[in-house]
Design a protein around this motif. Structure first.
Motif, PDB file in Angstrom:
ATOM      1  N   TYR A  36      84.429  27.374  29.331  1.00 37.86           N
ATOM      2  CA  TYR A  36      83.290  28.520  29.372  1.00 37.86           C
ATOM      3  C   TYR A  36      82.619  28.006  27.511  1.00 37.86           C
ATOM      4  O   TYR A  36      82.314  27.449  27.230  1.00 37.86           O
ATOM      5  N   LYS A  38      79.278  29.188  25.385  1.00 33.36           N
ATOM      6  CA  LYS A  38      78.649  30.193  25.071  1.00 33.36           C
ATOM      7  C   LYS A  38      77.674  29.860  23.911  1.00 33.36           C
ATOM      8  O   LYS A  38      77.805  29.141  23.288  1.00 33.36           O
ATOM      9  N   ALA A  41      74.646  34.460  20.846  1.00 34.60           N
ATOM     10  CA  ALA A  41      73.737  35.349  20.729  1.00 34.60           C
ATOM     11  C   ALA A  41      74.037  35.978  22.187  1.00 34.60           C
ATOM     12  O   ALA A  41      73.278  36.777  23.320  1.00 34.60           O
ATOM     13  N   GLU A  42      74.129  35.498  22.884  1.00 32.16           N
ATOM     14  CA  GLU A  42      75.477  35.284  24.259  1.00 32.16           C
ATOM     15  C   GLU A  42      76.464  35.541  24.571  1.00 32.16           C
ATOM     16  O   GLU A  42      77.178  34.644  23.705  1.00 32.16           O
ATOM     17  N   GLY A  43      76.857  36.130  25.647  1.00 32.15           N
ATOM     18  CA  GLY A  43      78.118  36.166  25.689  1.00 32.15           C
ATOM     19  C   GLY A  43      78.816  34.869  26.716  1.00 32.15           C
ATOM     20  O   GLY A  43      77.780  34.438  26.813  1.00 32.15           O
ATOM     21  N   PRO A  44      80.290  34.699  26.398  1.00 30.25           N
ATOM     22  CA  PRO A  44      80.862  33.258  27.200  1.00 30.25           C
ATOM     23  C   PRO A  44      80.213  33.523  28.854  1.00 30.25           C
ATOM     24  O   PRO A  44      80.750  34.429  29.672  1.00 30.25           O
ATOM     25  N   PHE A  46      81.127  31.150  32.456  1.00 26.51           N
ATOM     26  CA  PHE A  46      82.568  30.372  33.081  1.00 26.51           C
ATOM     27  C   PHE A  46      81.116  28.929  33.585  1.00 26.51           C
ATOM     28  O   PHE A  46      80.611  29.266  33.940  1.00 26.51           O
ATOM     29  N   PHE A  89      84.803  26.939  25.511  1.00 28.84           N
ATOM     30  CA  PHE A  89      85.987  27.231  24.961  1.00 28.84           C
ATOM     31  C   PHE A  89      87.045  27.223  25.988  1.00 28.84           C
ATOM     32  O   PHE A  89      86.352  27.177  27.680  1.00 28.84           O
ATOM     33  N   ALA A 105      90.296  27.889  20.225  1.00 30.17           N
ATOM     34  CA  ALA A 105      89.164  28.421  18.716  1.00 30.17           C
ATOM     35  C   ALA A 105      87.801  27.915  19.515  1.00 30.17           C
ATOM     36  O   ALA A 105      87.150  28.507  19.117  1.00 30.17           O
ATOM     37  N   GLY A 106      87.637  27.211  20.608  1.00 29.05           N
ATOM     38  CA  GLY A 106      86.122  26.668  20.589  1.00 29.05           C
ATOM     39  C   GLY A 106      86.094  25.152  20.226  1.00 29.05           C
ATOM     40  O   GLY A 106      86.436  24.579  19.390  1.00 29.05           O
TER      41      GLY A 106
ATOM     42  N   ARG B   9      74.401  45.600  20.121  1.00 27.75           N
ATOM     43  CA  ARG B   9      73.974  44.614  20.093  1.00 27.75           C
ATOM     44  C   ARG B   9      74.923  43.974  18.428  1.00 27.75           C
ATOM     45  O   ARG B   9      75.482  43.471  18.234  1.00 27.75           O
ATOM     46  N   LEU B  41      89.190  31.174  15.236  1.00 30.40           N
ATOM     47  CA  LEU B  41      90.337  31.954  15.989  1.00 30.40           C
ATOM     48  C   LEU B  41      89.782  31.778  17.373  1.00 30.40           C
ATOM     49  O   LEU B  41      90.890  32.190  18.458  1.00 30.40           O
ATOM     50  N   GLY B  42      88.703  32.085  17.847  1.00 28.67           N
ATOM     51  CA  GLY B  42      88.288  31.565  19.383  1.00 28.67           C
ATOM     52  C   GLY B  42      88.606  33.268  20.211  1.00 28.67           C
ATOM     53  O   GLY B  42      87.445  33.882  19.388  1.00 28.67           O
ATOM     54  N   PHE B 105      80.747  38.278  31.344  1.00 31.88           N
ATOM     55  CA  PHE B 105      81.194  39.161  29.769  1.00 31.88           C
ATOM     56  C   PHE B 105      80.659  39.465  29.541  1.00 31.88           C
ATOM     57  O   PHE B 105      78.647  39.032  30.094  1.00 31.88           O
ATOM     58  N   GLY B 106      79.780  40.518  29.071  1.00 33.70           N
ATOM     59  CA  GLY B 106      78.630  41.079  28.291  1.00 33.70           C
ATOM     60  C   GLY B 106      77.832  40.142  27.021  1.00 33.70           C
ATOM     61  O   GLY B 106      78.490  39.474  26.719  1.00 33.70           O
ATOM     62  N   SER B 107      76.612  40.393  26.368  1.00 39.47           N
ATOM     63  CA  SER B 107      76.257  39.647  25.539  1.00 39.47           C
ATOM     64  C   SER B 107      77.210  39.764  24.249  1.00 39.47           C
ATOM     65  O   SER B 107      77.053  39.110  23.178  1.00 39.47           O
TER      66      SER B 107
END
Lengths: 113, 114
Positions: A36, A38, A41-44, A46, A89, A105-106, B9, B41-42, B105-107
């Motif tokens: 993923y 990221k 300010a955005e979600g991950p 795919f 990730f 952990a990214g 947010r 920690l991810g 995923f959401g933001s």
């Protein structure tokens, strides 16, 4: 105990070159591995996945390699572009448990122009 | 286009407050998840749900509860917020499947507990 490990917190690459992001895992029961991306300010979102029965999956500039004996996978981005700068990730799942993903952990990737 | 919407947010709460984080998806997905993201920690799974009124504990459920009364809505509840719950909270959904299906995923909601 982290089952999915990304040991490099960050990576810096020149535009046009190859980016290689690494991921190690400890649970031999994992059936699928996913990457993923990221942005702040955005979600991950795919990016690409691979089944444990394969050793390579390719999608455009992105290729994921899986080495089951070493419990290691890597994401290759060729050529790298400034827009690829993001946190990446690595995640894994066990088919028996459905879509419950375990994340690493990214790794922060910076592509310099 | 698929969409997972988190109601806030940014949130700032006081220690001991009860906090509700709301998440709505418009994809008719069976599965919904709550993760928290912390540096180094991810993403760690707090709770997930495979169906309406169903819930399962994830890896770090302590101090949290969830509610799924409707298919499209999954709420995360902090019964008594503490400073160690300051984090980025991410909601996700996916179709029912074998583990290969991707999560949407959401933001995210950045929660600060003071």
């Amino acid at each position: 105990d982290q089952q999915v490990k990304q040991n490099s917190p960050s990576l810096s690459v020149q535009e046009g070159r190859i980016s290689i992001l690494n991921c190690d895992y400890t649970n031999s029961m994992f059936d699928y591995f996913l990457w993923y991306k990221k942005y702040p300010a955005e979600g991950p979102t795919f990016l690409i996945s691979i089944s444990s029965i394969k050793d390579k999956n390719e999608d455009g500039r992105f290729t994921v390699f899986l080495n089951k004996s070493a419990k290691h996978l890597s994401l290759h981005i060729v050529p790298s572009q400034p827009g690829d700068s993001a946190v990446y990730f690595c995640a894994a799942s066990v088919e028996e448990y459905g879509n419950k993903l375990v994340f690493g952990a990214g790794t922060i990737l910076r592509v310099k122009s | 286009d698929v969409k997972v919407t988190q109601s806030s947010r940014y949130l700032v709460k006081r220690t001991g407050e009860k906090v509700f984080l709301e998440c709505v998806q418009d994809m008719d997905h069976e599965n919904m998840f709550w993760y928290r993201q912390d540096p180094g920690l991810g993403l760690r799974l707090i709770y997930f749900s495979y169906d309406v009124k169903m819930k399962e504990k994830g890896d770090i459920p302590e101090g949290y509860s969830v509610s799924r009364e409707k298919k499209e809505r999954f709420s995360l509840i902090l019964e008594s917020a503490s400073t160690n719950q300051t984090s980025m909270y991410l909601c996700a959904s996916s179709p029912a499947g074998t583990g290969e299906e991707k999560l949407f995923f959401g933001s995210g909601t950045q929660l600060s507990v003071l």
